[in-house]
Design a protein around this motif. Structure first.
Motif, short mmCIF file in Angstrom:
data_model
loop_
_atom_site.label_atom_id
_atom_site.label_comp_id
_atom_site.label_asym_id
_atom_site.label_seq_id
_atom_site.Cartn_x
_atom_site.Cartn_y
_atom_site.Cartn_z
N ASN A 59 32.19 -9.86 -29.01
CA ASN A 59 33.68 -9.91 -29.39
C ASN A 59 33.71 -8.95 -30.48
OD1 ASN A 59 34.21 -11.65 -27.50
ND2 ASN A 59 34.32 -13.49 -28.91
N ASP A 60 32.96 -8.55 -31.15
CA ASP A 60 33.15 -7.60 -32.28
C ASP A 60 33.20 -5.95 -31.84
OD1 ASP A 60 33.23 -5.79 -34.50
OD2 ASP A 60 31.34 -6.89 -35.63
N LEU A 61 34.52 -5.63 -31.98
CA LEU A 61 34.73 -4.31 -31.38
C LEU A 61 34.11 -3.22 -31.86
CD1 LEU A 61 36.68 -2.67 -29.45
CD2 LEU A 61 38.29 -2.34 -31.55
N THR A 62 33.75 -3.48 -33.18
CA THR A 62 32.72 -2.38 -33.80
C THR A 62 31.39 -2.12 -33.19
OG1 THR A 62 32.29 -3.71 -35.65
CG2 THR A 62 34.25 -2.71 -35.90
N GLU A 63 30.92 -3.36 -32.52
CA GLU A 63 29.53 -3.23 -32.33
C GLU A 63 29.20 -2.78 -30.65
OE1 GLU A 63 26.67 -4.02 -33.81
OE2 GLU A 63 27.94 -4.19 -35.66
N ARG A 64 30.76 -2.84 -29.99
CA ARG A 64 30.53 -2.27 -28.65
C ARG A 64 30.08 -0.45 -28.70
NH1 ARG A 64 35.74 -4.75 -27.54
NH2 ARG A 64 35.34 -6.95 -27.58
N GLN A 65 29.36 -0.43 -27.57
CA GLN A 65 28.93 1.09 -27.11
C GLN A 65 30.30 1.81 -26.99
OE1 GLN A 65 25.69 1.78 -27.69
NE2 GLN A 65 26.08 -0.10 -28.68
N PRO A 66 30.12 3.10 -27.32
CA PRO A 66 31.22 4.08 -26.84
C PRO A 66 31.54 4.11 -25.32
CG PRO A 66 29.24 5.35 -27.73
CD PRO A 66 29.12 3.94 -28.06
N GLU A 67 30.62 4.04 -24.53
CA GLU A 67 30.71 4.09 -23.08
C GLU A 67 31.54 2.94 -22.73
OE1 GLU A 67 26.77 5.89 -24.09
OE2 GLU A 67 27.85 4.09 -24.75
N THR A 68 31.19 1.65 -23.25
CA THR A 68 31.95 0.41 -23.02
C THR A 68 33.32 0.67 -23.52
OG1 THR A 68 29.74 -0.74 -23.34
CG2 THR A 68 31.66 -1.89 -23.06
N LYS A 69 33.79 1.07 -24.49
CA LYS A 69 34.85 1.16 -25.14
C LYS A 69 35.80 2.08 -24.11
CE LYS A 69 33.54 0.47 -29.82
NZ LYS A 69 33.61 1.26 -31.26
N ALA A 70 35.00 3.23 -23.68
CA ALA A 70 35.74 4.19 -22.93
C ALA A 70 36.23 3.60 -21.60
CB ALA A 70 34.81 5.14 -22.75
N ILE A 71 35.65 2.71 -21.17
CA ILE A 71 35.92 1.91 -19.91
C ILE A 71 37.05 1.11 -20.20
CG2 ILE A 71 35.00 0.22 -18.10
CD1 ILE A 71 33.87 3.03 -17.57
N MET A 72 37.03 0.25 -21.05
CA MET A 72 38.00 -0.51 -21.35
C MET A 72 39.26 -0.04 -21.95
SD MET A 72 35.84 -3.08 -24.01
CE MET A 72 37.13 -4.68 -24.38
N ASN A 73 39.32 1.21 -22.45
CA ASN A 73 40.46 1.96 -22.58
C ASN A 73 41.17 2.44 -21.11
OD1 ASN A 73 40.69 1.50 -25.45
ND2 ASN A 73 39.55 3.31 -25.87
N TRP A 74 40.04 2.87 -20.48
CA TRP A 74 40.30 3.41 -18.98
C TRP A 74 41.26 2.46 -18.26
CZ3 TRP A 74 36.53 4.63 -14.85
CH2 TRP A 74 37.01 5.59 -13.74
N ILE A 75 40.81 1.08 -18.40
CA ILE A 75 41.46 -0.01 -17.73
C ILE A 75 42.76 -0.30 -18.06
CG2 ILE A 75 41.49 -2.49 -17.56
CD1 ILE A 75 39.49 -1.46 -15.43
N LYS A 76 43.24 0.03 -19.53
CA LYS A 76 44.17 -0.26 -20.07
C LYS A 76 45.28 0.77 -19.92
CE LYS A 76 42.30 -2.66 -24.18
NZ LYS A 76 42.14 -2.46 -25.51
N ASN A 100 36.49 -6.85 -15.68
CA ASN A 100 37.57 -6.23 -14.82
C ASN A 100 38.36 -7.18 -14.40
OD1 ASN A 100 37.45 -3.05 -14.21
ND2 ASN A 100 35.54 -3.78 -14.75
N TYR A 101 38.02 -8.26 -13.78
CA TYR A 101 38.72 -9.40 -13.00
C TYR A 101 39.54 -10.10 -14.05
CZ TYR A 101 39.75 -13.36 -10.12
OH TYR A 101 40.46 -14.48 -9.49
N ILE A 102 38.86 -10.40 -15.14
CA ILE A 102 39.83 -11.26 -16.07
C ILE A 102 40.88 -10.55 -17.03
CG2 ILE A 102 39.41 -12.98 -18.08
CD1 ILE A 102 36.52 -13.28 -17.05
N TYR A 103 40.35 -9.66 -17.58
CA TYR A 103 41.29 -8.89 -18.36
C TYR A 103 41.89 -7.53 -17.67
CZ TYR A 103 38.56 -11.60 -21.76
OH TYR A 103 37.97 -12.71 -22.31
N GLY A 104 41.38 -7.11 -16.82
CA GLY A 104 41.98 -5.78 -16.09
C GLY A 104 43.07 -6.06 -15.01
N GLY A 105 42.88 -7.18 -14.38
CA GLY A 105 43.68 -7.58 -13.13
C GLY A 105 42.97 -6.74 -12.10
N CYS A 106 41.71 -6.45 -12.03
CA CYS A 106 41.10 -5.61 -11.15
C CYS A 106 39.97 -6.35 -10.46
CB CYS A 106 40.51 -4.42 -11.90
SG CYS A 106 39.76 -3.23 -10.81
#
Length: 479
Positions: free
Chosen positions: A195-212, A293-299
């Motif tokens: 849940n701590d955004l600062t602890e997530r890996q850059p690859e994970t953040k990239a996927i999450m921003n991609w979904i947005k 993806n399913y919960i937060y991205g509607g995917c």
């Protein structure tokens, strides 16, 4: 002197022991396992070294990260009319996470569904990298020649990320450069890990921003080490290994079976019935990309295990591609060959509405797009559904459909609750006009136009007056 030499040998031995222990602890920092035994540490160190050498030998015939980038750019150069290349971010080591879009109108927002493929989530599972490039080139070669290729390119925005974990691939290991398993790094629905955004890996953040940034209808990630189509949920609330169904369990089973039954031999699995499995029943994981993806991205995302061997020899890649090709194509095509699709409009002004679309009895909602108000809802065939469209400030509408094997189009026209009041969405055009009018250069042009119109009116009035005066004089003289 002999005593001094023996002391020196003992000191060197202890120093070497500490050195090996430090290596073992660092190498296993994310597993929580530390072996303080010198012999065990030495064996593990040699085992890891041998494992790396083995994978390094197997990597011959696979694309390096540099090769992959060149191959993607070469693909775009050859197929620029139906593709674009872009980066969604960078890895820990700064390697661009290159993605490509395949569509007859790449980069354009349209009322079409979007699908994404992701490969190489785990660094030591590289088959997806190769297969996704083969898929892209096959679509390019067969567009306007093969009906399935043409259907996909013309009706779907297909996005492909061949490698989510280029650093892990280079290091020949599962985790990324920080030795983090990227498929455990997403927010979890049951536990407060990640849940701590600062602890997530850059690859994970990239996927999450991609979904947005892109509204994906469905997706799949390609893995290795088994042969099965895995679907949500991936974990359970009590951490038990048991079947745990998500609201769209029927639809996910349909998608998974579509892949496994189109595959050369996945559906014949002796381990997994029909070649599919619920993730939590197989083995629970938490912080996985699929559920997020399913919960937060509607995917709607599947996790596809496409080869029993995590890193098969390169000479087997062509066969693995042939075994998976039809499945990959049919999964993407299912976005337009099944499900319910449509748009939502306002009854009072015809404006598109970004309404919520729900199915009665399912605790899961998707949203129509903000600008075009199109929605794409995957549903299992041979069922009856009540589709509901709702929007704050509007009356909710619903309709019942009998879902067959073919897709259905259902558009909604929603009425404002207070139809006599001007609705904000219907005033978009007026607001835009007022914004334009407020600009100084437009005001000057408007004043000039009004002056010219006034002068024209005066000249026209004088001409009409002279005309009638002339007619009156002629009439008098005629008398």
């Amino acid at each position: 002197m002999a005593h001094l030499n023996s002391s020196l040998v003992l000191f060197l031995f202890l120093l070497l022991h500490l050195f090996h222990t430090a290596i073992a602890r660092g190498g296993e920092s994310h597993s929580g396992f530390v072996d303080n035994s010198y012999a065990a540490a030495s064996r593990r160190h040699l085992s890891e070294e041998n494992h790396f050498k083995k994978l390094d030998n197997l990597a011959h015939g696979y694309m390096t990260n540099s090769d992959l980038e060149k191959a993607m750019k070469a693909f775009h150069g050859r197929c620029s009319r139906i593709s674009r290349i872009y980066s969604i971010g960078k890895s820990v080591f700064g390697v661009p996470l290159w993605a490509m879009e395949i569509s007859n109108r790449p980069g354009k927002e349209e009322a079409k569904p979007a699908f994404k493929f992701i490969g190489n989530v785990h660094g030591d599972e590289p088959v997806g990298r190769e297969l996704l490039l083969l898929l892209a080139n096959w679509l390019c070669d067969h567009y306007m020649k093969d009906p399935l290729a043409t259907l996909i390119v013309d009706n779907v925005h297909l996005h492909i990320l061949p490698s989510m974990n280029p650093d892990g691939f280079s290091l020949r290991r599962r985790g990324n450069a920080n030795n983090i398993d990227l498929n455990r790094d997403f927010p979890d629905q049951f536990f407060k890990i990640n849940n701590d955004l600062t602890e997530r890996q850059p690859e994970t953040k990239a996927i999450m921003n991609w979904i947005k940034s892109i509204r994906f209808t469905a997706s799949a990630s390609l893995h290795g080490g088994a042969l099965v189509a895995n679907y949500p949920w991936d974990g359970t609330q009590d951490k038990s290994k048991s079947y745990y169904a998500c609201p769209d369990d029927e639809t996910f089973r349909y998608m998974a079976k579509l892949y496994s039954e189109s595959h050369y031999n996945m559906s014949q699995s002796q381990e997994f019935k029909a070649g599919i499995t619920n993730g939590a029943l197989w083995y629970p994981i938490y912080g996985g990309m699929q559920d997020w993806n399913y919960i937060y991205g509607g995917c709607f995302e599947l996790t596809l295990e496409i080869s029993d061997n995590k890193w098969p020899p390169a000479n087997e890649l062509h066969t693995i591609w042939q075994y998976n090709k039809k499945s990959m194509l049919h999964l993407v095509a299912s976005l337009v060959k099944s499900g319910v699709h449509g748009r939502v409009f306002s009854s009072d002004c015809g404006e598109p509405l970004p309404a919520s679309i729900a199915i009665k009895g399912m605790n899961y909602t998707i949203k129509a797009s903000e600008t075009l108000a199109d929605y794409h809802r995957l549903l299992a065939p041979e069922h009856q559904y009540e589709v509901i469209a709702s929007m704050p400030g509007y009356k909710t509408r619903s309709t019942t459909i009998n879902m067959g094997e073919d897709p259905m189009t259902v558009d909604f026209i929603l009425e404002p609750i207070n139809s006599y009041l001007p609705h904000q969405l219907c005033n978009r055009s007026s607001i835009n006009i007022l914004e334009v009018v407020a600009k100084p250069h437009f005001q000057a042009a408007l004043i000039l136009m009004l002056v010219l119109t006034f002068l024209f009116f005066l000249m026209k009035r004088k001409a009409i007056s002279n005309h009638f005066r002339g007619r009156k004089q002629r009439r008098v003289s005629a008398v």
